[in-house]
Design a protein around this motif. Structure first.
Motif, PDB file in Angstrom:
ATOM      1  N   ARG A 184       0.878  -0.949  -0.113  1.00 23.64           N
ATOM      2  CA  ARG A 184      -0.432   0.269   0.314  1.00 23.64           C
ATOM      3  C   ARG A 184       0.609   0.854  -0.062  1.00 23.64           C
ATOM      4  O   ARG A 184       1.456   1.530   0.388  1.00 23.64           O
ATOM      5  N   CYS A 186       1.767   5.633  -2.323  1.00 26.04           N
ATOM      6  CA  CYS A 186       2.118   5.522  -3.544  1.00 26.04           C
ATOM      7  C   CYS A 186       2.964   7.001  -3.288  1.00 26.04           C
ATOM      8  O   CYS A 186       2.425   7.466  -2.333  1.00 26.04           O
ATOM      9  N   CYS A 193      -5.316  12.690  -7.785  1.00 25.73           N
ATOM     10  CA  CYS A 193      -5.055  11.057  -7.181  1.00 25.73           C
ATOM     11  C   CYS A 193      -5.292  11.506  -5.710  1.00 25.73           C
ATOM     12  O   CYS A 193      -4.736  11.933  -5.085  1.00 25.73           O
ATOM     13  N   VAL A 195      -4.986   8.792  -3.294  1.00 27.42           N
ATOM     14  CA  VAL A 195      -4.106   7.397  -2.880  1.00 27.42           C
ATOM     15  C   VAL A 195      -3.457   8.031  -2.115  1.00 27.42           C
ATOM     16  O   VAL A 195      -3.531   7.979  -0.742  1.00 27.42           O
ATOM     17  N   ASP A 236      -0.867  -0.005  -5.841  1.00 28.70           N
ATOM     18  CA  ASP A 236      -1.561   1.537  -6.796  1.00 28.70           C
ATOM     19  C   ASP A 236      -0.148   1.408  -7.190  1.00 28.70           C
ATOM     20  O   ASP A 236      -0.497   2.340  -8.968  1.00 28.70           O
ATOM     21  N   GLN A 264      -1.350  -2.430 -11.082  1.00 30.50           N
ATOM     22  CA  GLN A 264      -1.242  -1.180 -12.282  1.00 30.50           C
ATOM     23  C   GLN A 264       0.299  -1.036 -12.422  1.00 30.50           C
ATOM     24  O   GLN A 264       0.936  -1.345 -11.291  1.00 30.50           O
TER      25      GLN A 264
END
Length: 498
Positions: A184, A186, A193, A195, A236, A264
């Motif tokens: 997890r 990024c 985004c 994320v 991600d 991804q």
């Protein structure tokens, strides 16, 4: 694809409680049907998670459930960024009895315990003793018993073709895309985004052994039940730490844990030839690449300059040489886009190996740097666009293109990319590839078309199959020919042996 968080929280629920899972995308119910289900099952607590685009529907469901006397806790990225909205503290109606902010791995058991004792708090934050936000470790990782779960609601095969496949006995009447995470977070922080804001910019990983054990359980289950299973690594950016990703893929290969998978991965990380070799050897089939634009100025505007459009073709050809293809994502309505952006993008796409392009309009999600920039500039036309969600409708004014023009560009991009003519030419361009590669590619194209064009009923699927009858007929004819040839060869071998 089912959402992983449901299965993860189910595994983290104290064993004295039963958990029932309902995915509103796979098993749609209206408010009355859902309330009747909850009453029939004697549910004492309902947890609702939702992405921004679905949150208005989630609020309606929550309102109906609370009106029936059952407490509701809501969570996820949207609620984390605007908790006052769910709790009715922003001047609007209250939708939830409690909200879980951030990742709920560690707070969920406490939420369940508080609800059981009638002491549900309004806000649950994942914080340590000093009040600082704490991100849950992925070591150890909860065991999700995929082999014991009923995944029928997540079968990706359209109902209209299941009877035919069942008679054929191929096992393809049941295809499940199963979400697995290996890490997890990024560090990139792209402007649009959510994320990095939700999961953080520091990457946390599971152990290789934990991931491989999960894959092996899935593989055994699929073989035992004659089901097809595809894995989507929902990280991600699956290869954000290339050294670690290579280690994981080597261990998957060594353990014989290969299943067809997708993930991804940003284009800049796919420069590594050894990484791409390992992706192929571990049965990686499709890579989702957020290209966003073929315009470097657009990419710089949204803090994604690590994408290099001049490298796109090289990366995609590198994948295609190993029978790996890309789902390429583009945003229309960026600040440097002008009328004709669809044609310019399609012109580039058609020079690349065939893949699955997807297109969306620029969307300002709450609390992202993009949202804050557009709000400050007075460019938001619908500041709470999620409360009146309209698919593929912009919520801000672009700089060099109008909102109606953006919609026209989106229509053109989708229509041209998934027309019967384009589908046929894409399959024809793979004529040197094995027939299974071409069959899967065409099937994926027909399914992906449904992202933009509704095809949820039998009539829509029949129309789609008729429109694409030429490539379907060619592949069926070739497949039957190969099958007949194998049967004749087997008969000759049997006679010779006797």
């Amino acid at each position: 694809m089912p959402h992983l968080w449901m299965f993860l929280l189910q595994s983290l629920t104290p064993p004295e409680h039963d958990v029932l899972l309902i995915d509103g995308n796979a098993r749609p119910m209206n408010e009355k049907e859902l309330v009747n289900f909850i009453r029939a099952q004697k549910i004492g607590l309902v947890g609702i998670g939702s992405m921004t685009r679905m949150v208005a529907r989630a609020y309606r469901m929550a309102d109906a459930i609370r009106a029936a006397g059952v407490p509701v806790v809501m969570g996820g990225p949207h609620v984390t960024e605007v908790p006052d909205e769910a709790l009715g503290r922003d001047g609007g109606p209250r939708h939830a009895d409690a909200v879980a902010l951030g990742e709920a791995d560690e707070t969920w058991p406490q939420i369940v315990a508080d609800a059981a004792s009638g002491q549900l708090k309004e806000i649950y934050k994942p914080v340590d003793e000093t009040g600082k936000e704490r991100k849950p470790s992925l070591q150890p990782y909860p065991v999700i018993p995929w082999d014991k779960l009923d995944l029928e609601q997540f079968n990706m095969v359209p109902k209209v073709v299941r009877p035919l496949l069942e008679r054929h006995g191929s096992g393809w009447q049941s295809v499940h895309l199963v979400p697995i995470e290996s890490g997890r977070g990024c560090p990139y922080g792209c402007e649009f985004c959510t994320v990095t804001g939700f999961f953080g910019d520091s990457i946390r990983f599971r152990t290789n052994e934990s991931v491989i054990d999960e894959l092996l359980r899935l593989k055994r289950h699929a073989r035992k039940n004659r089901r097809q299973v595809f894995v989507f690594f929902i990280d991600d950016n699956f290869a954000i730490n290339i050294k670690r990703t290579k280690s994981l893929l080597r261990d998957i290969i060594a353990a014989g844990a290969q299943l067809p998978w997708s993930a991804q991965i940003s284009a800049n990380l796919l420069r590594d030839e050894e990484l791409v070799d390992l992706i192929a050897a571990s049965h990686g089939k499709w890579i989702f690449i957020g290209m966003e634009s073929i315009d470097p100025v657009n990419l710089a505007d949204v803090n994604k300059s690590f994408n290099k459009p001049v490298e796109y073709a090289t990366v995609l050809n590198r994948l295609a040489r190993r029978n790996i293809y890309a789902i390429t994502s583009f945003i229309i309505g960026l600040d440097n886009d002008t009328p004709g952006v669809a044609d310019r993008t399609l012109e580039q796409i058609e020079t690349w190996p065939p893949g699955l392009p997807v297109f969306g309009q620029l969307t300002p999600f709450p609390a992202t740097p993009l949202y804050n920039r557009l709000l400050k500039a007075g460019r938001l036309t619908r500041p709470k666009h999620w409360l009146e969600f309209a698919p593929y409708q912009m919520a801000n004014t672009p700089l060099k293109i109008t909102i109606p023009q953006t919609q026209m560009e989106l229509d053109k991009a989708w229509t041209a990319s998934y027309s019967p003519q384009r589908n046929a030419s894409a399959v024809d361009s793979l004529s040197s590839k094995p027939i299974n590669v071409r069959i899967i590619h065409l099937a994926m194209r027909l399914v992906f078309r449904g992202i933009y064009f509704p095809q949820m009923n039998k009539r829509a699927w029949v129309k789609l199959i008729v429109a694409n009858r030429r490539p379907i007929y060619k592949l069926v004819k070739e497949g039957l020919g190969k099958w007949s040839a194998r049967r004749r060869a087997a008969s000759v071998a049997t006679v010779a042996t006797n």
